[in-house]
Design a protein around this motif. Structure first.
Motif, PDB file in Angstrom:
ATOM      1  N   SER A   1     -50.514  21.889   3.895  1.00 23.97           N
ATOM      2  CA  SER A   1     -50.763  20.361   3.716  1.00 23.97           C
ATOM      3  C   SER A   1     -51.008  19.794   5.086  1.00 23.97           C
ATOM      4  O   SER A   1     -51.293  18.817   5.141  1.00 23.97           O
ATOM      5  CB  SER A   1     -49.452  19.711   3.119  1.00 23.97           C
ATOM      6  N   ASN A   2     -50.712  20.469   6.196  1.00 19.50           N
ATOM      7  CA  ASN A   2     -50.962  19.956   7.513  1.00 19.50           C
ATOM      8  C   ASN A   2     -52.658  20.236   8.064  1.00 19.50           C
ATOM      9  O   ASN A   2     -52.901  20.021   9.098  1.00 19.50           O
ATOM     10  CB  ASN A   2     -49.821  20.117   8.485  1.00 19.50           C
ATOM     11  N   LEU A   3     -53.128  20.823   7.015  1.00 20.42           N
ATOM     12  CA  LEU A   3     -54.658  21.348   7.002  1.00 20.42           C
ATOM     13  C   LEU A   3     -54.795  22.497   8.030  1.00 20.42           C
ATOM     14  O   LEU A   3     -55.606  22.748   8.546  1.00 20.42           O
ATOM     15  CB  LEU A   3     -55.493  20.151   7.832  1.00 20.42           C
ATOM     16  N   PHE A   4     -53.531  23.150   8.566  1.00 24.70           N
ATOM     17  CA  PHE A   4     -53.800  24.480   9.071  1.00 24.70           C
ATOM     18  C   PHE A   4     -54.042  25.812   7.693  1.00 24.70           C
ATOM     19  O   PHE A   4     -53.734  25.374   6.895  1.00 24.70           O
ATOM     20  CB  PHE A   4     -52.368  24.903   9.605  1.00 24.70           C
ATOM     21  N   THR A   5     -54.908  26.381   8.125  1.00 26.80           N
ATOM     22  CA  THR A   5     -55.425  27.311   7.268  1.00 26.80           C
ATOM     23  C   THR A   5     -54.453  28.624   7.137  1.00 26.80           C
ATOM     24  O   THR A   5     -53.677  29.073   8.280  1.00 26.80           O
ATOM     25  CB  THR A   5     -56.597  28.137   7.623  1.00 26.80           C
ATOM     26  N   ALA A   6     -54.287  28.871   5.756  1.00 24.95           N
ATOM     27  CA  ALA A   6     -53.287  29.878   5.396  1.00 24.95           C
ATOM     28  C   ALA A   6     -53.882  31.121   5.353  1.00 24.95           C
ATOM     29  O   ALA A   6     -53.909  31.764   4.228  1.00 24.95           O
ATOM     30  CB  ALA A   6     -52.492  29.561   4.062  1.00 24.95           C
TER      31      ALA A   6
END
Length: 145
Positions: free
Chosen positions: A23-28
Motif C-alpha cells: 500500500s506504500n507503493l513499494f514493490t513486493a
C-alpha cells in the motif's frame, strides 16, 4: 507483467504472491529492488502530470476506467512548480499550482485545451477543468499537507 505488479499485497500474506505492490507503493518482489520502488512511483506521477520547463500536461495517461476519481497532492513539476490535481468521473475537477522560488509562465494542457498561466512565486493558483483560473491567494506552509 504490469497488471501483476499493481496487485496489492498484504504484508502478512506475502508468501502467497509472486510480486505485487504494498500500500506504500513499494514493490513486493524479493529481493528488495530500489529501482522498481522508485520507478513505479515515478511512472504513476508521470501518468498524472507531465512537465517541461514551459509546459504542464494534466492527467495525460489517467486510466479513467480504473481510477475514475481521485486526488494527488504535492507532485513536483519541472521549473520548481508544485501541483495538486483532483479528478472525478475520469475528468479533471481542479488543479492547484504554486512555486515558492520563481515566477514562471507555464502552458497548461488538458484534453486539447491550452492556456498560458503566469504563476507568481508565493501564490497559489486554482484552475477548473476548462483551465480557467478560479482564484489566487498567498501560499502558506502546511496549507496543502
Amino acid at each position: 507483467m504490469v497488471k501483476h505488479l499493481i496487485n496489492l499485497v498484504d504484508p502478512d500474506h506475502e508468501a502467497d504472491f509472486e510480486g505485487g505492490l504494498y500500500s506504500n507503493l513499494f514493490t513486493a518482489h524479493p529481493p528488495f529492488q530500489i529501482d522498481a520502488n522508485f520507478g513505479f512511483s515515478a511512472a504513476v506521477a508521470e501518468m498524472l502530470v507531465q512537465s517541461t520547463l514551459k509546459d504542464l500536461y494534466l492527467l495525460p495517461a489517467l486510466p479513467r476506467d480504473k481510477w475514475a476519481s481521485g486526488c494527488v497532492k504535492g507532485l513536483k513539476a519541472r521549473g520548481g512548480m508544485t501541483v495538486n490535481v483532483c479528478w472525478q468521473g475520469g475528468d479533471l475537477l481542479e488543479v492547484g499550482l504554486w512555486s515558492k522560488e520563481h515566477n514562471t509562465i507555464k502552458r497548461l494542457h488538458y484534453r486539447g485545451t491550452i492556456v498560458t498561466a503566469n504563476i507568481l512565486r508565493g501564490r497559489v493558483y486554482t484552475f477548473n477543468r476548462e483551465l480557467k483560473c478560479l482564484k489566487s491567494y498567498p501560499f502558506s506552509e502546511g496549507a496543502f499537507s
